[in-house]
Write a protein that holds these residues in place. Sequence first.
Motif, PDB file in Angstrom:
ATOM      1  N   ILE A 271     101.290  87.162   4.533  1.00 11.78           N
ATOM      2  CA  ILE A 271      99.951  87.747   4.399  1.00 11.78           C
ATOM      3  C   ILE A 271      99.503  87.698   2.941  1.00 11.78           C
ATOM      4  CG2 ILE A 271      98.688  89.946   4.420  1.00 11.78           C
ATOM      5  CD1 ILE A 271      98.739  88.725   7.140  1.00 11.78           C
ATOM      6  N   ARG A 272     100.401  88.004   2.022  1.00 17.06           N
ATOM      7  CA  ARG A 272     100.032  87.947   0.599  1.00 17.06           C
ATOM      8  C   ARG A 272      99.640  86.529   0.189  1.00 17.06           C
ATOM      9  NH1 ARG A 272     104.303  91.865   0.041  1.00 17.06           N
ATOM     10  NH2 ARG A 272     105.826  90.306  -0.658  1.00 17.06           N
ATOM     11  N   LYS A 273     100.329  85.536   0.719  1.00 16.05           N
ATOM     12  CA  LYS A 273      99.980  84.146   0.409  1.00 16.05           C
ATOM     13  C   LYS A 273      98.620  83.781   1.004  1.00 16.05           C
ATOM     14  CE  LYS A 273     104.746  82.528  -0.022  1.00 16.05           C
ATOM     15  NZ  LYS A 273     105.829  81.707   0.543  1.00 16.05           N
ATOM     16  N   MET A 274      98.348  84.249   2.215  1.00 18.00           N
ATOM     17  CA  MET A 274      97.048  83.995   2.828  1.00 18.00           C
ATOM     18  C   MET A 274      95.929  84.594   1.985  1.00 18.00           C
ATOM     19  SD  MET A 274      98.181  84.736   6.796  1.00 18.00           S
ATOM     20  CE  MET A 274      96.514  84.799   7.449  1.00 18.00           C
ATOM     21  N   LEU A 275      96.124  85.816   1.521  1.00 16.95           N
ATOM     22  CA  LEU A 275      95.097  86.497   0.727  1.00 16.95           C
ATOM     23  C   LEU A 275      94.930  85.867  -0.649  1.00 16.95           C
ATOM     24  CD1 LEU A 275      95.866  90.200   1.715  1.00 16.95           C
ATOM     25  CD2 LEU A 275      93.874  88.825   2.382  1.00 16.95           C
ATOM     26  N   ALA A 276      96.013  85.290  -1.178  1.00 16.84           N
ATOM     27  CA  ALA A 276      95.910  84.613  -2.480  1.00 16.84           C
ATOM     28  C   ALA A 276      94.960  83.413  -2.383  1.00 16.84           C
ATOM     29  CB  ALA A 276      97.286  84.169  -2.954  1.00 16.84           C
ATOM     30  N   ASN A 277      94.999  82.724  -1.244  1.00 21.21           N
ATOM     31  CA  ASN A 277      94.118  81.566  -1.045  1.00 21.21           C
ATOM     32  C   ASN A 277      92.756  81.950  -0.488  1.00 21.21           C
ATOM     33  OD1 ASN A 277      96.105  79.703  -1.879  1.00 21.21           O
ATOM     34  ND2 ASN A 277      97.035  79.710   0.152  1.00 21.21           N
ATOM     35  N   HIS A 278      92.688  83.093   0.222  1.00 22.48           N
ATOM     36  CA  HIS A 278      91.443  83.549   0.849  1.00 22.48           C
ATOM     37  C   HIS A 278      91.259  85.042   0.544  1.00 22.48           C
ATOM     38  CE1 HIS A 278      91.309  79.787   3.217  1.00 22.48           C
ATOM     39  NE2 HIS A 278      92.608  79.956   3.333  1.00 22.48           N
ATOM     40  N   PRO A 279      90.862  85.378  -0.690  1.00 20.63           N
ATOM     41  CA  PRO A 279      90.815  86.797  -1.099  1.00 20.63           C
ATOM     42  C   PRO A 279      89.835  87.647  -0.297  1.00 20.63           C
ATOM     43  CG  PRO A 279      89.842  85.354  -2.766  1.00 20.63           C
ATOM     44  CD  PRO A 279      90.518  84.468  -1.790  1.00 20.63           C
ATOM     45  N   ASN A 280      88.854  87.036   0.351  1.00 15.28           N
ATOM     46  CA  ASN A 280      87.874  87.791   1.136  1.00 15.28           C
ATOM     47  C   ASN A 280      88.260  87.908   2.612  1.00 15.28           C
ATOM     48  OD1 ASN A 280      86.157  88.158  -1.119  1.00 15.28           O
ATOM     49  ND2 ASN A 280      85.299  86.098  -0.815  1.00 15.28           N
ATOM     50  N   LEU A 281      89.424  87.408   2.966  1.00 18.99           N
ATOM     51  CA  LEU A 281      89.841  87.443   4.366  1.00 18.99           C
ATOM     52  C   LEU A 281      90.166  88.869   4.790  1.00 18.99           C
ATOM     53  CD1 LEU A 281      90.618  85.723   6.889  1.00 18.99           C
ATOM     54  CD2 LEU A 281      92.951  85.682   5.984  1.00 18.99           C
ATOM     55  N   THR A 282      89.635  89.269   5.928  1.00 18.00           N
ATOM     56  CA  THR A 282      89.948  90.573   6.510  1.00 18.00           C
ATOM     57  C   THR A 282      90.264  90.396   7.985  1.00 18.00           C
ATOM     58  OG1 THR A 282      87.674  91.088   7.182  1.00 18.00           O
ATOM     59  CG2 THR A 282      88.326  91.704   4.931  1.00 18.00           C
ATOM     60  N   ALA A 283      90.917  91.393   8.559  1.00 20.94           N
ATOM     61  CA  ALA A 283      91.250  91.334   9.987  1.00 20.94           C
ATOM     62  C   ALA A 283      89.974  91.264  10.827  1.00 20.94           C
ATOM     63  CB  ALA A 283      92.095  92.539  10.374  1.00 20.94           C
ATOM     64  N   GLY A 284      88.955  92.018  10.413  1.00 20.63           N
ATOM     65  CA  GLY A 284      87.707  92.013  11.161  1.00 20.63           C
ATOM     66  C   GLY A 284      87.028  90.654  11.155  1.00 20.63           C
ATOM     67  N   ARG A 285      86.957  90.030   9.984  1.00 20.57           N
ATOM     68  CA  ARG A 285      86.321  88.715   9.893  1.00 20.57           C
ATOM     69  C   ARG A 285      87.114  87.660  10.652  1.00 20.57           C
ATOM     70  NH1 ARG A 285      85.173  89.131   3.411  1.00 20.57           N
ATOM     71  NH2 ARG A 285      83.326  90.485   3.538  1.00 20.57           N
ATOM     72  N   TRP A 286      88.433  87.735  10.558  1.00 24.75           N
ATOM     73  CA  TRP A 286      89.268  86.775  11.271  1.00 24.75           C
ATOM     74  C   TRP A 286      89.102  86.935  12.777  1.00 24.75           C
ATOM     75  CZ3 TRP A 286      90.948  82.285  10.541  1.00 24.75           C
ATOM     76  CH2 TRP A 286      92.068  81.759  11.195  1.00 24.75           C
ATOM     77  N   ALA A 287      89.056  88.180  13.248  1.00 25.85           N
ATOM     78  CA  ALA A 287      88.897  88.427  14.683  1.00 25.85           C
ATOM     79  C   ALA A 287      87.564  87.881  15.191  1.00 25.85           C
ATOM     80  CB  ALA A 287      89.000  89.922  14.963  1.00 25.85           C
ATOM     81  N   GLN A 288      86.507  87.991  14.367  1.00 22.46           N
ATOM     82  CA  GLN A 288      85.198  87.492  14.791  1.00 22.46           C
ATOM     83  C   GLN A 288      85.194  85.975  14.993  1.00 22.46           C
ATOM     84  OE1 GLN A 288      82.395  88.865  11.839  1.00 22.46           O
ATOM     85  NE2 GLN A 288      82.564  91.009  12.471  1.00 22.46           N
ATOM     86  N   ARG A 289      86.078  85.272  14.309  1.00 20.91           N
ATOM     87  CA  ARG A 289      86.115  83.812  14.410  1.00 20.91           C
ATOM     88  C   ARG A 289      86.914  83.327  15.613  1.00 20.91           C
ATOM     89  NH1 ARG A 289      87.563  81.423   8.512  1.00 20.91           N
ATOM     90  NH2 ARG A 289      87.866  79.576   9.817  1.00 20.91           N
ATOM     91  N   LEU A 290      87.588  84.233  16.317  1.00 19.35           N
ATOM     92  CA  LEU A 290      88.461  83.848  17.425  1.00 19.35           C
ATOM     93  C   LEU A 290      87.774  84.176  18.750  1.00 19.35           C
ATOM     94  CD1 LEU A 290      91.786  85.287  15.958  1.00 19.35           C
ATOM     95  CD2 LEU A 290      90.963  82.916  15.835  1.00 19.35           C
ATOM     96  N   PRO A 291      87.331  83.158  19.510  1.00 20.82           N
ATOM     97  CA  PRO A 291      86.527  83.408  20.714  1.00 20.82           C
ATOM     98  C   PRO A 291      87.357  83.760  21.957  1.00 20.82           C
ATOM     99  CG  PRO A 291      86.714  81.059  20.372  1.00 20.82           C
ATOM    100  CD  PRO A 291      87.433  81.715  19.214  1.00 20.82           C
ATOM    101  N   TYR A 292      88.231  84.760  21.842  1.00 18.29           N
ATOM    102  CA  TYR A 292      88.990  85.203  23.010  1.00 18.29           C
ATOM    103  C   TYR A 292      88.050  85.815  24.047  1.00 18.29           C
ATOM    104  CZ  TYR A 292      93.609  84.648  20.816  1.00 18.29           C
ATOM    105  OH  TYR A 292      94.750  84.146  20.247  1.00 18.29           O
ATOM    106  N   ARG A 293      88.335  85.558  25.300  1.00 19.13           N
ATOM    107  CA  ARG A 293      87.537  86.153  26.371  1.00 19.13           C
ATOM    108  C   ARG A 293      87.922  87.613  26.608  1.00 19.13           C
ATOM    109  NH1 ARG A 293      86.006  83.025  31.870  1.00 19.13           N
ATOM    110  NH2 ARG A 293      84.470  84.509  32.655  1.00 19.13           N
ATOM    111  N   HIS A 294      89.220  87.902  26.450  1.00 23.84           N
ATOM    112  CA  HIS A 294      89.713  89.237  26.772  1.00 23.84           C
ATOM    113  C   HIS A 294      90.135  89.963  25.493  1.00 23.84           C
ATOM    114  CE1 HIS A 294      89.614  87.940  30.922  1.00 23.84           C
ATOM    115  NE2 HIS A 294      90.412  86.916  30.634  1.00 23.84           N
ATOM    116  N   GLN A 295      89.676  91.187  25.349  1.00 24.66           N
ATOM    117  CA  GLN A 295      89.981  91.973  24.150  1.00 24.66           C
ATOM    118  C   GLN A 295      91.481  92.190  23.999  1.00 24.66           C
ATOM    119  OE1 GLN A 295      87.640  92.980  21.907  1.00 24.66           O
ATOM    120  NE2 GLN A 295      89.327  93.682  20.607  1.00 24.66           N
ATOM    121  N   LYS A 296      92.194  92.311  25.107  1.00 28.98           N
ATOM    122  CA  LYS A 296      93.641  92.554  25.031  1.00 28.98           C
ATOM    123  C   LYS A 296      94.367  91.374  24.371  1.00 28.98           C
ATOM    124  CE  LYS A 296      94.600  90.908  29.768  1.00 28.98           C
ATOM    125  NZ  LYS A 296      95.305  89.672  29.353  1.00 28.98           N
ATOM    126  N   ASP A 297      93.901  90.157  24.636  1.00 24.47           N
ATOM    127  CA  ASP A 297      94.519  88.988  24.011  1.00 24.47           C
ATOM    128  C   ASP A 297      94.211  88.932  22.521  1.00 24.47           C
ATOM    129  OD1 ASP A 297      95.564  88.128  26.468  1.00 24.47           O
ATOM    130  OD2 ASP A 297      93.761  86.977  26.946  1.00 24.47           O
TER     131      ASP A 297
END
Length: 583
Positions: free
Chosen positions: A540-566
């Motif tokens: 996670i620290r390496k991911m944030l070093a390359n993408h300092p603005n990355l958040t769980a909320g923003r990442w979740a918005q980019r994932l078009p899952y049909r079911h919230q549980k998935d």
Amino acid sequence: MTEQRVQRRLAAILAADVVGYSALMQCAEEATYAEFERLKREVIEPGLSRHDGRLIKTTGDGALAEFASPSAAVRCAVEVQESIASGRSSLTLRIGVNLGEVIVGADGDLFGDGINIAVRLEGVANPGGILISEKVYSEVEGKLDIGFEDRGEQQLKNISKSVRAYAVRSGAHSAPIDRLSAAPPLPDKPSIAVLPFQNMSGDPEQEYFADGIAEDVLTTLSKIPELLVIARHSSFVFKGQVRDIREIGRTLGVRYVLEGSVRKAGNRVRLAAQLIDSLNGSHVWADRFEGDLDDVFELQDRITQDIVAALEVRLTFGEQMRVWRKRSGSPLVYEHFLKGRSLYVNFAKHTHAQARSELERALAINPAYTPALSLLGFALTDQARFGWEKDEATTYEAALECAARALAVDPNSDEAYVTLGYTRLYQRRHDDALAAGEKAIALSPNNAGAYHMAALFHSYDGNFRKAAQYEEQAQRLSPLRRNESMVDAARAKFHLGDLVAARDIASRVLAEKPRWLTAQSILVAALWNLGNEDEARIMIRKMLANHPNLTAGRWAQRLPYRHQKDLDAFVTPLRLAGLPEGE
């Protein structure tokens, strides 16, 4: 004073090295180090002991050993690789074996070309494979229950003379040692790979044109259900290489290989092509074609028709009409399209913008050119989902319009159906995406990309088992350069509860592409759920070093899952490992 005499002896040397070790250490340092130490302790050292080998030295990612006989060295190498392939380790080794004279140092260390050749052979072995020198082969051939593949003369780094090498194959049926990268078996129908055509124009700028000709021949062949056709991403790996056609056929798991050349001068095009049987290297068919640029589609179709005839594949009248449909377009349209396609595959904001411009130029001349319409729809969807276009909804609608226009011209365009499904997925219209994906596969049963995209649609819909099955088929059609399929196969394995497979597949992808955010997130989720929480936090620290603005909320918005549980099942481990909540 008497000079000390240099001690020399003949020795069989085994050199082993972990594939992608540096990248694996970047991804999961402690876990990788611990796994290699365990591999040495539980597999390599006991194997040496059983075959009377002596460990000369170990490095951070490899080992060097000496044996009294070549047979013992090869037996040990086979045992180690088969042990790893059976699941004893998630790491992958390359092994080289040589027989040669070595210099013995005062501390028992060994030096000389006998050592160097073993190390260099290891470096060019397949992942999971064993490569031996001709000297070893001459000693062990016929004495062991294994087979060999002649890999020809190898020009090894810093070795003045070329070395003939042989790949080891083991077992009663000579199955490959390197099961993780094993050559696929030949299918029960004609199979073919189209290599990139050689640019004979003398102008490097025409490289995209030669590639485009070969890819269009490949695309036409892939629509024929009676054939198995290897995807461009795998067959084009051999671009610029001088390789034995028999080796290429074995690597890709095909019987036939097509190679050719393109010479473009002014408004004239000359194509030469030959179809080769990879089992024995014999020529099945060869011909030359010449015409104006206006005739380029007809020339391509003549090549594919002759290939189908040479392979004795019979098509129904309806199949002929679908595969060799009349295509419209001027040479300028075709050139703009090929430039756009070559820019699109670079997959960056600026190259997507350039690709879009080239495709729009093609369509300004011929608004009904379906390949350009389909690819433009793909580029627009990418620009919308990555936030490269501010008006997301309007951009998605423009992509759908491209697919609709393509299907109005050609109702059997598998490319248009893939574009339609891709756009519908990110609009969260999952049923429409699934239907489009299945239609694309039905229209082009050899299209690795169609299987991969259909797998993506099923994965986000929650049918992870179907997604995994489709990714397996995509990987069969594209045995090399299959990172996209491997990433989504890892995601499917994660959701199916096979966390070890998800971790291992994601790690293998990151060994080649260490900053791929999707693969990194899958690895984090798998590591966390496996209990390797410290390793997950490091990633996670390496991911944030390359993408300092990355958040769980923003990442979740980019994932078009049909079911919230998935979605929750995937994103929750990322949050727990330290990904900030954010928007």
